[in-house]
Write a protein that holds these residues in place. Structure first.
Motif, PDB file in Angstrom:
ATOM      1  N   MET A 144       0.821  -1.212   0.000  1.00  5.44           N
ATOM      2  CA  MET A 144       0.000   0.000   0.000  1.00  5.44           C
ATOM      3  C   MET A 144       0.856   1.263   0.000  1.00  5.44           C
ATOM      4  O   MET A 144       0.540   2.240  -0.675  1.00  5.44           O
ATOM      5  CB  MET A 144      -0.926  -0.015   1.230  1.00  5.44           C
ATOM      6  N   ASN A 145       1.939   1.260   0.779  1.00  3.02           N
ATOM      7  CA  ASN A 145       2.814   2.431   0.813  1.00  3.02           C
ATOM      8  C   ASN A 145       3.454   2.693  -0.553  1.00  3.02           C
ATOM      9  O   ASN A 145       3.599   3.837  -0.974  1.00  3.02           O
ATOM     10  CB  ASN A 145       3.901   2.235   1.873  1.00  3.02           C
ATOM     11  N   LYS A 146       3.842   1.600  -1.224  1.00  2.00           N
ATOM     12  CA  LYS A 146       4.430   1.745  -2.556  1.00  2.00           C
ATOM     13  C   LYS A 146       3.407   2.305  -3.541  1.00  2.00           C
ATOM     14  O   LYS A 146       3.742   3.122  -4.403  1.00  2.00           O
ATOM     15  CB  LYS A 146       4.949   0.398  -3.063  1.00  2.00           C
ATOM     16  N   LEU A 147       2.150   1.873  -3.380  1.00  2.00           N
ATOM     17  CA  LEU A 147       1.082   2.341  -4.265  1.00  2.00           C
ATOM     18  C   LEU A 147       0.845   3.832  -4.069  1.00  2.00           C
ATOM     19  O   LEU A 147       0.753   4.592  -5.041  1.00  2.00           O
ATOM     20  CB  LEU A 147      -0.194   1.551  -3.987  1.00  2.00           C
ATOM     21  N   LYS A 148       0.769   4.256  -2.815  1.00  2.00           N
ATOM     22  CA  LYS A 148       0.580   5.677  -2.519  1.00  2.00           C
ATOM     23  C   LYS A 148       1.763   6.492  -3.015  1.00  2.00           C
ATOM     24  O   LYS A 148       1.598   7.593  -3.565  1.00  2.00           O
ATOM     25  CB  LYS A 148       0.393   5.870  -1.018  1.00  2.00           C
ATOM     26  N   ALA A 149       2.959   5.958  -2.836  1.00  2.00           N
ATOM     27  CA  ALA A 149       4.161   6.669  -3.290  1.00  2.00           C
ATOM     28  C   ALA A 149       4.167   6.806  -4.806  1.00  2.00           C
ATOM     29  O   ALA A 149       4.581   7.842  -5.344  1.00  2.00           O
ATOM     30  CB  ALA A 149       5.408   5.931  -2.818  1.00  2.00           C
ATOM     31  N   PHE A 150       3.700   5.772  -5.506  1.00  2.00           N
ATOM     32  CA  PHE A 150       3.693   5.825  -6.968  1.00  2.00           C
ATOM     33  C   PHE A 150       2.693   6.866  -7.470  1.00  2.00           C
ATOM     34  O   PHE A 150       2.982   7.609  -8.411  1.00  2.00           O
ATOM     35  CB  PHE A 150       3.352   4.453  -7.555  1.00  2.00           C
ATOM     36  N   VAL A 151       1.506   6.902  -6.854  1.00  2.00           N
ATOM     37  CA  VAL A 151       0.511   7.911  -7.236  1.00  2.00           C
ATOM     38  C   VAL A 151       1.072   9.315  -7.004  1.00  2.00           C
ATOM     39  O   VAL A 151       0.923  10.214  -7.841  1.00  2.00           O
ATOM     40  CB  VAL A 151      -0.802   7.728  -6.436  1.00  2.00           C
ATOM     41  N   GLY A 152       1.748   9.497  -5.863  1.00  2.00           N
ATOM     42  CA  GLY A 152       2.377  10.787  -5.590  1.00  2.00           C
ATOM     43  C   GLY A 152       3.453  11.113  -6.602  1.00  2.00           C
ATOM     44  O   GLY A 152       3.593  12.277  -7.019  1.00  2.00           O
ATOM     45  N   LEU A 153       4.190  10.092  -7.032  1.00  2.00           N
ATOM     46  CA  LEU A 153       5.237  10.292  -8.036  1.00  2.00           C
ATOM     47  C   LEU A 153       4.641  10.752  -9.358  1.00  2.00           C
ATOM     48  O   LEU A 153       5.211  11.619 -10.036  1.00  2.00           O
ATOM     49  CB  LEU A 153       6.013   8.992  -8.236  1.00  2.00           C
ATOM     50  N   ASP A 154       3.498  10.196  -9.730  1.00  2.00           N
ATOM     51  CA  ASP A 154       2.837  10.619 -10.971  1.00  2.00           C
ATOM     52  C   ASP A 154       2.434  12.090 -10.902  1.00  2.00           C
ATOM     53  O   ASP A 154       2.568  12.833 -11.879  1.00  2.00           O
ATOM     54  CB  ASP A 154       1.609   9.749 -11.238  1.00  2.00           C
ATOM     55  N   PHE A 155       1.933  12.514  -9.743  1.00  2.00           N
ATOM     56  CA  PHE A 155       1.541  13.921  -9.597  1.00  2.00           C
ATOM     57  C   PHE A 155       2.773  14.833  -9.655  1.00  2.00           C
ATOM     58  O   PHE A 155       2.724  15.931 -10.220  1.00  2.00           O
ATOM     59  CB  PHE A 155       0.785  14.136  -8.283  1.00  2.00           C
ATOM     60  N   ILE A 156       3.883  14.377  -9.059  1.00  2.00           N
ATOM     61  CA  ILE A 156       5.115  15.160  -9.136  1.00  2.00           C
ATOM     62  C   ILE A 156       5.596  15.241 -10.580  1.00  2.00           C
ATOM     63  O   ILE A 156       6.093  16.274 -11.034  1.00  2.00           O
ATOM     64  CB  ILE A 156       6.203  14.515  -8.246  1.00  2.00           C
ATOM     65  N   THR A 157       5.403  14.142 -11.324  1.00  4.37           N
ATOM     66  CA  THR A 157       5.831  14.094 -12.721  1.00  4.37           C
ATOM     67  C   THR A 157       5.093  15.111 -13.580  1.00  4.37           C
ATOM     68  O   THR A 157       5.692  15.762 -14.442  1.00  4.37           O
ATOM     69  CB  THR A 157       5.610  12.668 -13.291  1.00  4.37           C
ATOM     70  N   VAL A 158       3.780  15.253 -13.349  1.00  6.54           N
ATOM     71  CA  VAL A 158       2.981  16.161 -14.195  1.00  6.54           C
ATOM     72  C   VAL A 158       2.908  17.568 -13.614  1.00  6.54           C
ATOM     73  O   VAL A 158       2.379  18.478 -14.270  1.00  6.54           O
ATOM     74  CB  VAL A 158       1.552  15.616 -14.389  1.00  6.54           C
ATOM     75  N   LYS A 159       3.428  17.773 -12.412  1.00  7.40           N
ATOM     76  CA  LYS A 159       3.335  19.083 -11.764  1.00  7.40           C
ATOM     77  C   LYS A 159       3.871  20.224 -12.622  1.00  7.40           C
ATOM     78  O   LYS A 159       3.276  21.319 -12.652  1.00  7.40           O
ATOM     79  CB  LYS A 159       4.058  19.052 -10.413  1.00  7.40           C
ATOM     80  N   PRO A 160       4.991  20.037 -13.345  1.00  6.24           N
ATOM     81  CA  PRO A 160       5.497  21.147 -14.175  1.00  6.24           C
ATOM     82  C   PRO A 160       4.503  21.628 -15.235  1.00  6.24           C
ATOM     83  O   PRO A 160       4.614  22.761 -15.718  1.00  6.24           O
ATOM     84  CB  PRO A 160       6.748  20.545 -14.834  1.00  6.24           C
ATOM     85  N   TYR A 161       3.529  20.797 -15.584  1.00  6.85           N
ATOM     86  CA  TYR A 161       2.554  21.183 -16.605  1.00  6.85           C
ATOM     87  C   TYR A 161       1.388  21.975 -16.028  1.00  6.85           C
ATOM     88  O   TYR A 161       0.590  22.532 -16.770  1.00  6.85           O
ATOM     89  CB  TYR A 161       2.031  19.934 -17.325  1.00  6.85           C
ATOM     90  N   PHE A 162       1.295  22.006 -14.683  1.00  7.55           N
ATOM     91  CA  PHE A 162       0.267  22.819 -14.048  1.00  7.55           C
ATOM     92  C   PHE A 162       0.800  24.230 -13.838  1.00  7.55           C
ATOM     93  O   PHE A 162       0.878  24.733 -12.710  1.00  7.55           O
ATOM     94  CB  PHE A 162      -0.159  22.197 -12.720  1.00  7.55           C
ATOM     95  N   LYS A 163       1.176  24.850 -14.932  1.00 15.41           N
ATOM     96  CA  LYS A 163       1.713  26.211 -14.861  1.00 15.41           C
ATOM     97  C   LYS A 163       0.578  27.206 -14.659  1.00 15.41           C
ATOM     98  O   LYS A 163      -0.585  26.919 -14.948  1.00 15.41           O
ATOM     99  CB  LYS A 163       2.474  26.534 -16.146  1.00 15.41           C
ATOM    100  N   LYS A 164       0.927  28.391 -14.175  1.00 16.37           N
ATOM    101  CA  LYS A 164      -0.084  29.418 -13.926  1.00 16.37           C
ATOM    102  C   LYS A 164      -0.852  29.746 -15.200  1.00 16.37           C
ATOM    103  O   LYS A 164      -2.070  29.958 -15.157  1.00 16.37           O
ATOM    104  CB  LYS A 164       0.585  30.673 -13.364  1.00 16.37           C
TER     105      LYS A 164
END
Length: 229
Positions: free
Chosen positions: A1-21
């Motif tokens: 479960m921890n790995k699953l949560k970490a992976f989902v968080g990693l995906d959000f970190i991956t796409v974060k640069p595209y959430f520009k102002k």
């Protein structure tokens, strides 16, 4: 479960640069415009489902570009966690974009109320919510069809499939709508569906989506396990 949560968080970190102002401002502007023009919170929220579908492909694209799938193997991240995490990421993204679109739509409708003389402007009708549900369901179906292609072919090769899927769904809707006018059988089916109890109809729709997602997840996992990185 921890790995699953970490992976989902990693995906959000991956796409974060595209959430520009600039992108977020454009998203908000489109939602506000749609809600003002239609006088409906639901219509603006539909944009949220569209943005969720657009952004769901970004982790695949960035993963392919940076060869992250090979990295997942080296850090002992099993393929089932990757597939399930990607589905959970998309579900969370869908919910976030729809909720954000709802909130922004409320602002747009409030602005519209101030400049409108219509007493029914801004009312949340059952019909509008059903349309929102139908649109969201259509995008969820599209996402469920796109996932197995991404996991089997990779983002670059699967892009054409996503376009074909969108065209096929749109064409299918138009074809059924046109055919219903000339076909008593189709008309009777659509009439029966429209006359169903709202709770029963919603339950059937949720069950159908659940089954579709389950099949999609199973196919994605089977395809991804066969790939070598």
């Amino acid at each position: 479960m921890n790995k699953l949560k970490a992976f989902v968080g990693l995906d959000f970190i991956t796409v974060k640069p595209y959430f520009k102002k600039r992108n977020l401002f454009l998203f908000a502007a489109v939602v506000v415009f749609m809600s003002i023009m239609s006088g409906s919170i639901a219509s603006g929220a539909m944009i949220g489902t569209m943005f969720g579908t657009i952004f769901m492909g970004y982790p695949f694209a960035l993963g392919e570009k940076g060869n992250l799938d090979a990295l997942y193997t080296t850090i002992s991240l099993d393929k089932k966690t990757v597939v399930t995490g990607r589905y959970l990421f998309t579900l969370t993204l869908n919910l976030c974009t729809i909720i954000a679109a709802f909130a922004i739509s409320a602002i747009g409708v409030t602005i519209g109320v101030l400049i409108s003389d219509s007493p029914v402007y801004g009312e949340i009708t059952i019909e509008a919510l059903w349309v929102l549900g139908a649109v969201a369901a259509a995008f969820f179906v599209m996402q469920s069809l796109m996932f197995p292609a991404y996991f089997k072919l990779g983002y670059t090769r699967a892009k054409i499939f996503t376009i074909v899927t969108f065209i096929a769904l749109t064409t299918g809707y138009v074809a059924v709508s046109a055919f219903a006018k000339d076909s008593d059988a189709v008309s009777n089916i659509l009439k029966t569906i429209s006359e169903m109890n709202n709770g029963l109809l919603a339950a059937c729709a949720v069950l159908g989506l659940f089954v579709l997602v389950y099949i999609s997840h199973s196919l994605s996992l089977a395809f991804y396990k066969k790939r070598e990185f």
